[in-house]
Motif scaffolding. Sequence first.
Motif, mmCIF file in Angstrom:
data_model
loop_
_atom_site.group_PDB
_atom_site.id
_atom_site.type_symbol
_atom_site.label_atom_id
_atom_site.label_comp_id
_atom_site.label_asym_id
_atom_site.label_seq_id
_atom_site.Cartn_x
_atom_site.Cartn_y
_atom_site.Cartn_z
ATOM 1 N N SER A 1 0.856 -1.275 -0.133
ATOM 2 C CA SER A 1 -0.146 -0.019 -0.050
ATOM 3 C C SER A 1 0.807 1.088 -0.205
ATOM 4 O O SER A 1 0.684 2.330 -0.590
ATOM 5 C CB SER A 1 -1.074 -0.027 1.272
ATOM 6 N N THR B 1 -4.228 -3.964 4.832
ATOM 7 C CA THR B 1 -5.331 -3.765 3.714
ATOM 8 C C THR B 1 -6.094 -5.006 3.623
ATOM 9 O O THR B 1 -5.691 -6.341 3.956
ATOM 10 C CB THR B 1 -4.460 -3.865 2.461
ATOM 11 N N ASP C 1 -3.996 -3.157 -5.541
ATOM 12 C CA ASP C 1 -3.377 -3.306 -4.352
ATOM 13 C C ASP C 1 -4.098 -4.552 -3.755
ATOM 14 O O ASP C 1 -5.306 -4.768 -4.043
ATOM 15 C CB ASP C 1 -3.426 -2.077 -3.333
HETATM 16 MG MG LIG Z 1 -1.915 -2.775 2.363
#
Ligand SMILES: [Mg+2]
Length: 339
Positions: free
Chosen positions: A191, A218, A234
């Motif tokens: 990220s 994430t 991502d």
């Molecule tokens: Mg992440």
Amino acid sequence: MLGWRPFFQAQIDADADVRPARVLGVHRDRVELAGEDFHQVVELSPKAAAMHVTVGDWVLINPQQQLVRRLDRFGAFRRRAAGTGADVQMIAANVDTLFIVTSANRDFNIARLERYLAIAHDAGAFPVIVISKADTVASTAEFVAAASGLAPGVLVEALNALDPEDVEVLRPWCEAGQTVALLGSSGVGKSTLTNTLTGEHLDTQAVREDDQRGRHTTTSRSMHRLPQGGWLIDTPGMRELQLVDVGHALDDVFSEVTALAAACRFSDCSHESEPGCAVQSAVVEGRLDAERLRRYRKLRAEDRRNSASIAERRSRDKDFGRMIKVVMAGKRQEKGGKR
Ligand SMILES: [Mg+2]
Ligand SMILES: Nc1nc2c(ncn2[C@@H]2O[C@H](COP(=O)(O)OP(=O)(O)OP(=O)(O)O)[C@@H](O)[C@H]2O)c(=O)[nH]1
């Protein structure tokens, strides 16, 4: 735009009243889509849910904003779904380049990199190994050398993911029309890289002091616009990335083992203890690293095991479907007979 190309164009009827859209995000009952001049969230009908769309997919939508069809993918990342279910989980589709991210610390693991390389080959994506946190060590030379030795010509970049200047080396893969995905353990800086490359502000979180592991900051996959016109996906750090049906990709990643195996006496040689094994001879003569062979055999075994259990599950589901059909047909006949 968005990564549209002749491969997708060839799949649509010129006169159909549909528009192509790219899947940016998938939620339980909705998908987030973007097209040439629109960006919208569409409800997933049961029919649309059955298309099993994933991030990066191309779909067709009609004037009523309903998903009509998912276009064939030129490639996709998959893994055996975590847990006990013998099922495949899609991670992302239609990806041109895979940034395989690992850190210049205890996260760095050759076996894991080989696993990711096989996944990239299988998905038809060009792999680039990115070694993050280069700023935290005196030298990254050893990490770069170890990663570079994994496959002939494999690209390796060591950088500080927080430094925009460092990250510039990754720009060539981020051009207009290109789709890049990030894969790597939790806490390696996926990220952070996304933020530096896109100028966005996704959540990132410090890793634990004791084992340098991330905290799974994430939680879902997401697709982001890059300033030059490309797309970046991502992903959350995945603890278990089990291989499924990637036999050919393993042959590519371990091409020197595959080349040696061609000279084995038995075509189904497992390179363990068979007579006339050219691979074992190479190990004995010091031409092949015994550890590298061990890792290859382990990934092969895992791939075979998962592929077999998924094939078995699919055939069981098919048999069950067939049985239901027979029973229903019988019921209909019974009803017809009574009338
Ligand atoms: Mg992440
Ligand atoms: N010094 C330094 N810190 C970094 C670098 N890359 C990431 N970090 C830090 O490492 C921590 C984890 O980074 P994230 O970007 O959240 O990691 P992630 O790969 O997205 O992790 P998950 O979302 O859990 O999969 C954050 O505190 C970042 O600031 C780097 O190259 N150098």
